[in-house]
Write an enzyme that holds these catalytic residues in place. Structure first.
Site, PDB file in Angstrom:
ATOM      1  CE  LYS A 225      -0.955   7.010  -7.773  1.00  0.00           C
ATOM      2  NZ  LYS A 225      -2.246   7.643  -7.644  1.00  0.00           N
TER       3      LYS A 225
HETATM    4  C1  LIG Z   1      -1.290   0.883  -6.129  1.00  0.00           C
HETATM    5  C2  LIG Z   1      -2.392   1.704  -6.712  1.00  0.00           C
HETATM    6  N1  LIG Z   1      -3.215   1.140  -7.605  1.00  0.00           N
HETATM    7  C3  LIG Z   1      -4.219   1.826  -8.163  1.00  0.00           C
HETATM    8  C4  LIG Z   1      -4.446   3.138  -7.826  1.00  0.00           C
HETATM    9  C5  LIG Z   1      -5.629   3.837  -8.402  1.00  0.00           C
HETATM   10  O1  LIG Z   1      -5.319   4.949  -9.181  1.00  0.00           O
HETATM   11  P1  LIG Z   1      -6.353   6.144  -9.365  1.00  0.00           P
HETATM   12  O2  LIG Z   1      -6.269   7.004  -8.157  1.00  0.00           O
HETATM   13  O3  LIG Z   1      -5.841   6.835 -10.592  1.00  0.00           O
HETATM   14  O4  LIG Z   1      -7.698   5.574  -9.575  1.00  0.00           O
HETATM   15  C6  LIG Z   1      -3.612   3.774  -6.908  1.00  0.00           C
HETATM   16  C7  LIG Z   1      -3.824   5.189  -6.543  1.00  0.00           C
HETATM   17  O5  LIG Z   1      -3.167   5.757  -5.744  1.00  0.00           O
HETATM   18  C8  LIG Z   1      -2.551   3.042  -6.330  1.00  0.00           C
HETATM   19  O6  LIG Z   1      -1.736   3.567  -5.432  1.00  0.00           O
END
Ligand SMILES: Cc1ncc(COP(=O)(O)O)c(C=O)c1O
Length: 439
Positions: A225
């Protein structure tokens, strides 16, 4: 043979090449770049003594836990991150959690989503979106995406039932959703909007930070990110009740004095909940990273602007739909084609130029993922698919033909905040060289 510089001058100047590029390369002409253009993880490229200092402070104070520890001063890293995040996102409250996935679970809990409820989400997004709905015991209902690669507002209303409670507006690959239309549908049907900004941390819509427009917003701060501590997440809201329920949900149902102070008054009782608390090491790194967010966003947006300007006069140019070009993060520039075959040809030719183009990435077409299509849950009596509606809902390719079609016809070049001017010139040159040859 044209020198690389000479070629760029020609291609960048907008001259139309008359021969198919594969032929030119076979003829011994040089590709736009000598070596493939490659990006790197964004946030970690900006790691410097600031992150190190934060880690050292936590280490020397021996205060890795956010709520207490040895020493006379209480730990402050996570609390300061929350304060600054709320200010950057222009919301009253921010809560740090362990991941974007736990932020989604916390947001759905804050909205009191549970068995019998339905949540509408785009057919193309990350597993966490679907999984968090199922883990809440609720039913995920897919809507198609449009050429923004985000949920198509035109497909939302048809998916609303009396059980629908939430629209998950996921801002995918840096591109804000059409929030005006989504908020208007939500208001009309008295639904809540959960903004998932995991892939668009730092982007905005019509001047407002993403995450601050719906009822609750979430962010992922994982490695891929905009900024990162390896793992991490955050939630924002303007609603004190949602914040209290979120704060309690992320911490075993308890409201600690630190959050009670932020709220000034507690209005809820405790309840059974998990532990998604962030530690002070991660909090410190995220604090240092959050202070660099605008620098990172400005850098990548400048690259995107240069690429858009460099290709905008190409005849018949078909770009990804951008509901707010100013607010977009600029993670990639996507071009659309009339067929999958044309798109594949574009990608093959761009690869030869050492400026690889890829299909939209970072998400999956969820309805065709086997565990989703088969509605498999951790326990056979899990509530999501055991209601009448849950039993009857069908996933699979037939519930998202437009999503599948759109994603097969777009490809783009990913951008990176640390790209040089030469890198963006090369992207422009490669697109100008290849795009006109696709028909
Ligand atoms: C659209 C979206 N929502 C939620 C998440 C979840 O994030 P995390 O990997 O920090 O749990 C991601 C992760 O890539 C994502 O792309």
């Amino acid at each position: 043979m044209l020198s690389r510089r000479h070629f760029l001058a020609v291609a960048g100047g907008g001259a139309t090449l008359t021969h198919p590029i594969s032929k030119l390369l076979e003829d011994g002409r040089t590709p736009v770049r000598d070596k493939p253009l490659r990006g790197d993880y964004w946030g970690t490229q900006f790691y410097d003594e600031k992150e190190l200092q934060q880690l050292t402070e936590v280490h020397s104070n021996r205060q890795p836990f956010r709520w207490y520890g040895p020493g006379t001063q209480p730990p402050q890293k996570v609390a300061t991150f929350e304060k600054e995040w709320a200010s950057r996102m222009q919301t009253r409250f921010a809560l740090a959690v362990t991941s974007g996935t736990s932020a989604l679970q916390t947001a759905l809990a804050a909205l009191q989503i549970g068995p019998g409820d339905e949540v509408i989400l785009p057919a193309w997004t990350w597993h966490s979106c679907f999984n968090s709905i199922v883990l809440a015991g609720a039913l995920p209902v897919f809507a198609e995406i449009d050429e923004s690669f985000n949920i198509d507002p035109a497909d939302i209303e048809g998916k609303i039932t009396p059980q629908t409670k939430v629209i998950m507006a996921v801002h995918l690959q840096g591109n804000p959703c059409d929030m005006d239309r989504i908020m208007s549908i939500a208001n009309k049907h008295q639904l809540k909007v959960l903004e998932d900004c995991a892939q668009s941390v730092g982007a905005s819509y019509k001047g407002r930070p993403l995450g601050s427009i719906g009822h609750v917003g979430i962010f992922s701060l994982q490695l891929n990110k905009t900024i990162t501590a390896g793992e991490g997440g955050a939630l924002v809201t303007n609603d004190p009740i949602l914040f209290e329920r979120a704060a309690r949900f992320h911490d075993l149902g308890a409201l600690r004095p630190g959050h009670e102070k932020v709220l000034s008054q507690s209005k809820l009782d405790g309840f059974a909940a998990p532990n998604f608390r962030l530690n002070e090491f991660s909090g410190g790194v995220l604090l240092a990273q959050a202070r660099k967010l605008d620098t990172i966003v400005e850098a990548v947006r400048n690259h995107a602007r240069r690429v858009h300007e460099g290709i905008r006069d190409l005849s018949g140019l078909h770009l990804r739909q951008l509901p707010d070009p100013e607010g977009e993060l600029g993670s990639a520039v996507f071009l659309g084609f009339s067929s999958k075959e044309q798109c594949e040809r574009f990608m093959a030719l761009m690869k030869k130029e050492n400026v690889p183009a890829q299909r939209p990435a970072g998400s999956v077409i969820l309805p065709i993922v086997p565990y989703i299509e088969k509605k498999i849950t951790v326990h056979p009596a899990w509530p999501s698919f055991n209601t009448e509606r849950g039993k009857s809902i069908r996933y699979g390719a037939s519930c998202c033909p437009r999503t599948i079609d759109i994603l097969a016809r777009f490809a783009g070049v990913s951008l990176n905040p640390k790209f040089t001017r030469q890198d963006t010139d090369d992207i422009v040159a490669a697109i100008r060289k290849v795009y006109p040859t696709i028909s």
